[in-house]
Design an enzyme around this catalytic site. Sequence first.
Site, mmCIF file in Angstrom:
data_model
loop_
_atom_site.group_PDB
_atom_site.id
_atom_site.type_symbol
_atom_site.label_atom_id
_atom_site.label_comp_id
_atom_site.label_asym_id
_atom_site.label_seq_id
_atom_site.Cartn_x
_atom_site.Cartn_y
_atom_site.Cartn_z
ATOM 1 N N HIS A 1 -7.994 1.371 1.683
ATOM 2 C CA HIS A 1 -7.807 1.135 3.128
ATOM 3 C C HIS A 1 -8.570 2.171 3.971
ATOM 4 O O HIS A 1 -7.981 2.886 4.774
ATOM 5 C CB HIS A 1 -6.313 1.129 3.495
ATOM 6 C CG HIS A 1 -6.033 0.355 4.757
ATOM 7 N ND1 HIS A 1 -4.886 -0.350 4.974
ATOM 8 C CD2 HIS A 1 -6.788 0.184 5.888
ATOM 9 C CE1 HIS A 1 -4.925 -0.910 6.177
ATOM 10 N NE2 HIS A 1 -6.076 -0.600 6.754
ATOM 11 N N GLU B 1 0.842 -1.202 0.000
ATOM 12 C CA GLU B 1 0.000 0.000 0.000
ATOM 13 C C GLU B 1 0.870 1.243 0.000
ATOM 14 O O GLU B 1 1.919 1.232 0.648
ATOM 15 C CB GLU B 1 -0.917 0.000 1.226
ATOM 16 C CG GLU B 1 -1.883 -1.171 1.221
ATOM 17 C CD GLU B 1 -2.836 -1.180 2.425
ATOM 18 O OE1 GLU B 1 -2.912 -0.177 3.149
ATOM 19 O OE2 GLU B 1 -3.497 -2.204 2.635
HETATM 20 P P1 NAD Z 1 -9.984 -9.748 16.686
HETATM 21 O O1 NAD Z 1 -8.681 -10.041 17.357
HETATM 22 O O2 NAD Z 1 -11.141 -9.353 17.526
HETATM 23 O O3 NAD Z 1 -10.428 -11.029 15.830
HETATM 24 C C1 NAD Z 1 -9.552 -11.789 15.060
HETATM 25 C C2 NAD Z 1 -10.070 -13.220 15.039
HETATM 26 O O4 NAD Z 1 -9.274 -13.993 14.130
HETATM 27 C C3 NAD Z 1 -9.981 -13.912 16.411
HETATM 28 O O5 NAD Z 1 -11.249 -14.441 16.779
HETATM 29 C C4 NAD Z 1 -8.960 -15.018 16.192
HETATM 30 O O6 NAD Z 1 -9.205 -16.190 16.968
HETATM 31 C C5 NAD Z 1 -9.138 -15.290 14.702
HETATM 32 N N1 NAD Z 1 -8.026 -15.989 14.085
HETATM 33 C C6 NAD Z 1 -6.694 -15.828 14.311
HETATM 34 N N2 NAD Z 1 -6.008 -16.674 13.531
HETATM 35 C C7 NAD Z 1 -6.893 -17.383 12.796
HETATM 36 C C8 NAD Z 1 -6.791 -18.411 11.818
HETATM 37 N N3 NAD Z 1 -5.595 -18.881 11.443
HETATM 38 N N4 NAD Z 1 -7.922 -18.913 11.281
HETATM 39 C C9 NAD Z 1 -9.130 -18.446 11.671
HETATM 40 N N5 NAD Z 1 -9.303 -17.475 12.599
HETATM 41 C C10 NAD Z 1 -8.194 -16.961 13.152
HETATM 42 O O7 NAD Z 1 -9.657 -8.653 15.588
HETATM 43 P P2 NAD Z 1 -10.698 -7.656 14.883
HETATM 44 O O8 NAD Z 1 -10.817 -6.420 15.684
HETATM 45 O O9 NAD Z 1 -11.926 -8.416 14.515
HETATM 46 O O10 NAD Z 1 -9.863 -7.278 13.564
HETATM 47 C C11 NAD Z 1 -9.617 -8.208 12.517
HETATM 48 C C12 NAD Z 1 -8.587 -7.626 11.567
HETATM 49 O O11 NAD Z 1 -9.149 -6.511 10.864
HETATM 50 C C13 NAD Z 1 -7.380 -7.024 12.292
HETATM 51 O O12 NAD Z 1 -6.377 -7.962 12.389
HETATM 52 C C14 NAD Z 1 -6.947 -5.873 11.436
HETATM 53 O O13 NAD Z 1 -5.817 -6.264 10.684
HETATM 54 C C15 NAD Z 1 -8.110 -5.650 10.488
HETATM 55 N N6 NAD Z 1 -8.579 -4.238 10.500
HETATM 56 C C16 NAD Z 1 -8.641 -3.560 9.316
HETATM 57 C C17 NAD Z 1 -9.093 -2.246 9.292
HETATM 58 C C18 NAD Z 1 -9.206 -1.473 7.993
HETATM 59 O O14 NAD Z 1 -9.035 -0.260 8.023
HETATM 60 N N7 NAD Z 1 -9.509 -2.108 6.871
HETATM 61 C C19 NAD Z 1 -9.472 -1.603 10.491
HETATM 62 C C20 NAD Z 1 -9.420 -2.333 11.665
HETATM 63 C C21 NAD Z 1 -8.967 -3.656 11.674
#
Ligand code: NAD
Length: 302
Positions: free
Chosen positions: A277, A259
């Site tokens: 993003h 990015e």
């Molecule tokens: P979170 O920690 O609440 O949830 C992540 C989930 O993924 C957890 O339940 C975990 O057990 C699961 N997980 C981990 N490894 C795994 C695997 N190998 N297979 C299946 N499940 C698995 O996180 P969240 O707050 O829900 O955020 C998720 C992602 O979204 C973050 O990691 C972040 O990178 C991304 N995000 C992107 C933006 C954006 O601007 N687009 C903004 C915020 C967050």
Amino acid sequence: MVKILVTDKVHEDGVKLLREFADVEVATGLKPDELLDRVKDCDVLVVRSATKVTGEVIAAGKQLKVIARAGVGLDNIDVKSAEARKIKVLNAPEAPTVAVAELVLGHMLSFARHFPQADASTKQGKWEKKELLGTELRGKTFGIIGTGQIGRTVGYRAIAFQMNLLLNDVIRNQEFAERTEGKYVDIETLLKESDYVTIHVPLLSATKHMIGKRELELMRPTAVLINTSRGAIIDEKALVEALQNKKIAGACLDVYESEPLRDSPLLNLPNVVLTPHIGASTVEAQRDASVIVAKKIKETLA
Ligand code: NAD
């Protein structure tokens, strides 16, 4: 009195909270040497994305007790150097949950009803009703990979559209499954049986390229893949091939392996919808991030 330096633009509601218990200086756009000078006598440094909190900055902040980022990741902070100096590093991963979830729903509705094409052709003076025949989300199978904060928030909203949920996570959330009548399945089953697949896992060595050629081949030719988590979770080269060869119907992407997205074949594919993003880019998420870190700073210093 506690001295707080805020070096990026953060929502004023958080700054207001900080002013209740600290002497707050807001100084954005500082040059690297100015930052080194200003941080010297600060107890707390608050940043968003622009300020790079390097080891040098941390070493200069002789009185620093807390470094806070009014946002999700900590990519612009040298966390190791901070921890070595026992400086607490805070952020607000919970702030953009609804913003990201709504973006996912927006992408799905937009893809199903061809918003980008409809907008472009109508503005060109065309009236393409037949060409823009869409589909409904109702009754479709929606695979959610990662049922953490964002995945569950997406799921609760999707059932209002009468979608059926297939779920995958390394840790199952039974309450969520029961409340949404969603079914936890292995990833292969989820990919094979879903009309839409959305990814909400963190980027770890175990999740890097977790969606590659093999996984894309399991998906239906009518399926749509949505990624708002981190770009490298999908093997982008394999995704481009799958889209070019119509192995899947389309993709909606907010995040990319590199990015900002430049010179990518994704830019020329008709069956992808791209956003830059903007998952966390809502007024509410920005405000929540600033308020959440302000409260965490207060608690940490108490
Ligand atoms: P979170 O920690 O609440 O949830 C992540 C989930 O993924 C957890 O339940 C975990 O057990 C699961 N997980 C981990 N490894 C795994 C695997 N190998 N297979 C299946 N499940 C698995 O996180 P969240 O707050 O829900 O955020 C998720 C992602 O979204 C973050 O990691 C972040 O990178 C991304 N995000 C992107 C933006 C954006 O601007 N687009 C903004 C915020 C967050």
